[in-house]
Scaffold this motif. Structure first.
Motif, short mmCIF file in Angstrom:
data_model
loop_
_atom_site.label_atom_id
_atom_site.label_comp_id
_atom_site.label_asym_id
_atom_site.label_seq_id
_atom_site.Cartn_x
_atom_site.Cartn_y
_atom_site.Cartn_z
N ILE A 39 38.28 24.82 44.18
CA ILE A 39 37.98 26.08 43.51
C ILE A 39 36.47 26.22 43.28
O ILE A 39 35.89 27.29 43.50
CB ILE A 39 38.76 26.22 42.19
CG1 ILE A 39 40.25 26.40 42.48
CG2 ILE A 39 38.23 27.39 41.34
CD1 ILE A 39 41.14 26.34 41.26
N GLY A 40 35.84 25.15 42.86
CA GLY A 40 34.39 25.17 42.67
C GLY A 40 33.65 25.48 43.96
O GLY A 40 32.70 26.27 43.98
N GLU A 41 34.07 24.87 45.06
CA GLU A 41 33.46 25.13 46.35
C GLU A 41 33.62 26.59 46.75
O GLU A 41 32.66 27.24 47.20
CB GLU A 41 34.09 24.25 47.43
CG GLU A 41 33.76 22.78 47.32
CD GLU A 41 34.58 21.91 48.27
OE1 GLU A 41 35.30 22.46 49.14
OE2 GLU A 41 34.52 20.69 48.15
N GLU A 42 34.82 27.10 46.57
CA GLU A 42 35.09 28.49 46.96
C GLU A 42 34.35 29.47 46.07
O GLU A 42 33.87 30.51 46.55
CB GLU A 42 36.59 28.77 46.95
CG GLU A 42 37.41 27.92 47.93
CD GLU A 42 36.97 28.01 49.38
OE1 GLU A 42 36.25 28.97 49.76
OE2 GLU A 42 37.34 27.12 50.16
N GLY A 53 24.92 39.75 50.47
CA GLY A 53 25.29 41.15 50.63
C GLY A 53 26.20 41.42 51.81
O GLY A 53 26.33 42.57 52.25
N ASP A 54 26.84 40.38 52.32
CA ASP A 54 27.73 40.51 53.48
C ASP A 54 29.13 40.84 53.00
O ASP A 54 29.87 39.97 52.54
CB ASP A 54 27.71 39.20 54.28
CG ASP A 54 28.52 39.27 55.56
OD1 ASP A 54 29.47 40.06 55.65
OD2 ASP A 54 28.19 38.49 56.47
N ARG A 55 29.52 42.11 53.09
CA ARG A 55 30.79 42.58 52.53
C ARG A 55 31.99 41.85 53.14
O ARG A 55 32.91 41.48 52.42
CB ARG A 55 30.93 44.08 52.72
CG ARG A 55 29.92 44.87 51.88
CD ARG A 55 29.95 46.35 52.20
NE ARG A 55 31.24 46.97 52.00
CZ ARG A 55 31.67 47.48 50.85
NH1 ARG A 55 30.88 47.44 49.79
NH2 ARG A 55 32.85 48.04 50.75
N ASP A 56 31.99 41.64 54.45
CA ASP A 56 33.10 40.95 55.09
C ASP A 56 33.22 39.52 54.58
O ASP A 56 34.31 39.02 54.33
CB ASP A 56 32.95 40.95 56.62
CG ASP A 56 33.14 42.33 57.24
OD1 ASP A 56 33.80 43.19 56.60
OD2 ASP A 56 32.64 42.54 58.36
N ALA A 63 38.96 35.86 49.02
CA ALA A 63 40.35 35.53 49.37
C ALA A 63 40.58 34.03 49.26
O ALA A 63 41.61 33.58 48.74
CB ALA A 63 40.69 36.04 50.77
N ASP A 64 39.63 33.23 49.75
CA ASP A 64 39.74 31.77 49.61
C ASP A 64 39.76 31.35 48.14
O ASP A 64 40.55 30.48 47.75
CB ASP A 64 38.56 31.07 50.30
CG ASP A 64 38.72 30.95 51.80
OD1 ASP A 64 39.81 31.29 52.33
OD2 ASP A 64 37.76 30.52 52.45
N LEU A 65 38.90 31.98 47.33
CA LEU A 65 38.85 31.66 45.91
C LEU A 65 40.17 32.01 45.23
O LEU A 65 40.71 31.21 44.45
CB LEU A 65 37.69 32.39 45.25
CG LEU A 65 37.52 32.21 43.75
CD1 LEU A 65 37.36 30.74 43.36
CD2 LEU A 65 36.33 33.03 43.26
N SER A 69 42.82 29.40 43.57
CA SER A 69 43.19 29.63 42.17
C SER A 69 44.71 29.71 42.04
O SER A 69 45.28 29.21 41.07
CB SER A 69 42.54 30.91 41.64
OG SER A 69 41.14 30.77 41.61
N MET A 70 45.35 30.32 43.02
CA MET A 70 46.82 30.39 43.02
C MET A 70 47.42 29.00 43.19
O MET A 70 48.46 28.69 42.60
CB MET A 70 47.30 31.32 44.13
CG MET A 70 46.94 32.78 43.94
SD MET A 70 48.05 33.64 42.84
CE MET A 70 49.58 33.54 43.75
#
Length: 105
Positions: A39-42, A53-56, A63-65, A69-70
């Motif tokens: 979680i810390g890495e993500e 500033g890279d939206r993608d 999503a990874d975070l 977290s889930m």
């Protein structure tokens, strides 16, 4: 069934899987510290994507975070409904009011 509920169901099922059968099962097998480290890495990667500033990349890293977290929630027998319930409780409160209410607890 919405995506978070479907994911929560799969993550719960993976808790009883063999560690070599899936990535999530291997995280559960390694324990809480491994999940927290991920979680810390993500979170760091999400911050870096936002700074760039890279939206993608922000979407991908967030999503990874959320995913990891889930994994944590499932590990401690919680689910997205628990988080949604807390967010609903906070809805309509200003951030300042919510923070002040935590100090009173």
């Amino acid at each position: 069934m919405d995506t978070l509920q479907q994911l929560a169901k799969v993550l719960k099922e993976r808790k009883s899987a063999e560690p070599d059968s899936s990535y999530v099962a291997s995280l559960y097998h390694k324990g809480l510290d491994a999940i927290l480290k991920k979680i810390g890495e993500e979170a760091t990667e999400t911050v870096m994507a936002a700074k760039d500033g890279d939206r993608d990349k922000i979407v991908y890293e967030t999503a990874d975070l959320w995913f990891h977290s889930m994994v944590l929630l499932a590990h401690v027998d919680l689910g997205p409904e628990d988080i949604l319930k807390e967010l609903e409780r906070r809805f309509g409160l200003s951030g300042l009011e919510e923070k002040a209410s935590r100090k009173a607890e």
